[in-house]
Design an enzyme around this catalytic site. Structure first.
Site, short mmCIF file in Angstrom:
data_model
loop_
_atom_site.label_atom_id
_atom_site.label_comp_id
_atom_site.label_asym_id
_atom_site.label_seq_id
_atom_site.Cartn_x
_atom_site.Cartn_y
_atom_site.Cartn_z
CD GLU A 1 -7.59 -4.33 0.21
OE1 GLU A 1 -7.96 -3.42 0.95
OE2 GLU A 1 -8.16 -4.59 -0.88
CB SER B 1 -15.59 0.12 -6.41
OG SER B 1 -16.80 0.60 -5.86
CG HIS C 1 10.50 4.71 12.81
ND1 HIS C 1 10.28 4.22 14.08
CD2 HIS C 1 11.85 4.77 12.67
CE1 HIS C 1 11.44 4.01 14.67
NE2 HIS C 1 12.42 4.33 13.84
CE LYS D 1 -11.38 2.38 -3.97
NZ LYS D 1 -12.41 2.25 -2.98
#
Ligand code: ARG
Length: 457
Positions: free
Chosen positions: A291, A278, A157, A284
């Site tokens: 992804e 970024s 979970h 970043k």
């Protein structure tokens, strides 16, 4: 527009919109080598069976060899309004060798030809992908061996559950990849069957030797029903199905990695060569590969759904709808081929932050089950032990401390079965080491499994 091969019964030229719409050459041209190999095998057989003459067979074989090398060398391009790769090559052959070229298609239809080409193409492409999966598999085995005692929390979970090791976590993915390879091998076994000789759908009157064509092409047999031979695209669905499950696994792994690379988790640091920055936020470092892998999973599932939906309403046997199978099949193969190398590189180079992982394993009461098990060993029934351990967790939450930090006198207040040895019993290392049965996370149990996994080919 050139004269069409089937123009005999037609009075008009094809409208140019129809030709563009109908033509599969822009995408099926990639099967040129398979198409030619299939034609050479068919030609050999036609000659052996006395259906075409030796001189025609020679002309055809040499003509096809010339076309193959001209395409490979870039001398021959696919700028043509041919309807598909099969017609393109036959037209080119006839241009080069005259009437003999027109004899090649004896006892054959584009319906069995395209089914053969797609099978051969899939088998060839999947070999490379299989090797890439094995590379990822071996990379994971290596990373797991390095991290047999790198402790971390395991989750259910997405809540910290029980302590495990990085090796144990990675070898879960190794197991998944082994099933993926098994599914691909199984699909390939059924793909390695020749449909040639099915003709357009009812076989042919020529005395073809189907088995010898299959043998020459390295296939394991021939289809047993001429209608099924041209109507079947199960091999494509099975392969894209296997690739979809593989992508589902890579996507779940990506999700783990994306979480781990976040500042909130901080479990891994991705290598600079496998992450991106970024354009606006200088701080970043983004897990783009993971992804994109997760995103491309949707794309491969789309290919699978396309195949299933294309096929579901088709009456026997060949229908032009089936031309649409090709792009979905090719896209799935191309996508896996583009995903696997950077994904493997990312996994190979990411750094596990050991201290942070250990702190997380300690922090989330992931040893609460072990505390209960300790009391069970001292004679308390498990349900009661669970209750005591739960109350202690609640006590710790109120004070923002770990179970290991609770003083023995306080522990005794919860149960007089506690003794000093409890601290060793609930130490993360002990919790992991005591889980020592087959498939469990103890370093020795995982090492044993990795030894087997290492042999996987
Ligand atoms: N380009 C076609 C395909 O990919 C080849 C088969 C055409 N057969 C036909 N009867 N029109 O499906």
């Amino acid at each position: 527009m050139a004269k069409l091969m089937w123009s005999g019964r037609f009075k008009k030229q094809l409208d140019s919109t129809v030709n563009d719409f109908n033509s599969s050459l822009p995408f099926d041209s990639r099967m040129f080598a398979e198409d030619i190999n299939g034609s050479v095998a068919h030609c050999h057989m036609l000659f052996k069976q006395g259906i075409i003459s030796e001189s025609d067979a020679e002309l055809i074989e040499n003509g096809l060899a010339g076309i193959l090398s001209d395409i490979e060398n870039g001398k021959l391009t696919f700028e043509s309004d041919a309807e598909d790769i099969h017609m393109y090559i036959e037209e080119e052959l006839t241009k080069r060798i005259g009437d003999a070229g027109k004899r090649l298609h004896t006892g054959r239809s584009r319906n069995d030809q395209v089914a053969l080409d797609q099978r051969l193409y899939s088998i060839n492409r999947i070999k490379g992908i299989r090797t890439m999966i094995l590379n990822l598999h071996h990379t994971l085995v290596g990373r797991a061996k390095e991290n047999l005692t790198t402790y971390m929390p395991g989750y259910t979970h997405l809540q910290r559950a029980q302590p495990i090791t990085v090796a144990h976590h990675l070898s879960a993915y190794i197991s998944m990849l082994e099933r993926d390879v098994g599914r691909i091998d199984d699909a390939v076994r059924r793909a390695c069957i020749s449909p040639l000789g099915s003709g357009s759908m009812a076989g042919t009157t020529y005395p073809l030797d189907r088995e010898s064509v299959a043998m020459e092409l390295g296939l394991n047999g021939v289809t047993r029903n001429s209608m099924d031979g041209v109507a079947d695209r199960d091999f494509a669905i099975e392969l894209v199905g296997a690739l979809s499950i593989l992508m589902m696994h890579l996507s779940r792994f990506s999700e783990d990695i994306i979480l781990w690379a976040s500042q909130e988790f901080g479990f891994v640091e991705l290598d600079d060569a496998y992450s991106t920055g970024s354009s606006i936020m200088p701080q970043k470092k983004n897990p783009d590969i993971a992804e994109l892998t997760r995103g491309k999973t949707g794309r491969v599932f789309g290919d699978l759904i396309a195949l299933l939906v294309i096929m579901k309403g088709l009456p026997m046997t060949y229908n032009k709808d089936m031309q649409e199978v090709q792009e979905a099949l090719f896209d799935a193969l191309d996508t896996l081929q583009s995903v696997l190398p950077p994904f493997t590189g990312m996994v190979q180079t990411m750094k596990f932050k050991e201290q942070r992982l250990l702190d997380a394993a300690k922090g989330g009461f992931s040893n609460a089950t072990d505390l209960a098990d300790y009391l069970v060993r001292k004679g308390l029934p498990f349900r009661d032990a669970h209750e005591v351990s739960g109350k202690l967790v609640s006590y710790c939450i109120e004070r923002s401390i770990a179970l290991d930090d609770v003083d023995i006198t306080v522990l005794r207040g919860f149960s007089d079965l506690f003794e000093k040895d409890v601290y060793d019993a609930i130490a993360i290392r002990t919790c992991v080491e005591n889980r020592n049965i087959t498939g469990a996370p103890s370093p020795s149990a995982v090492e044993k499994e990795l030894k087997q996994m290492e042999k996987f080919r």
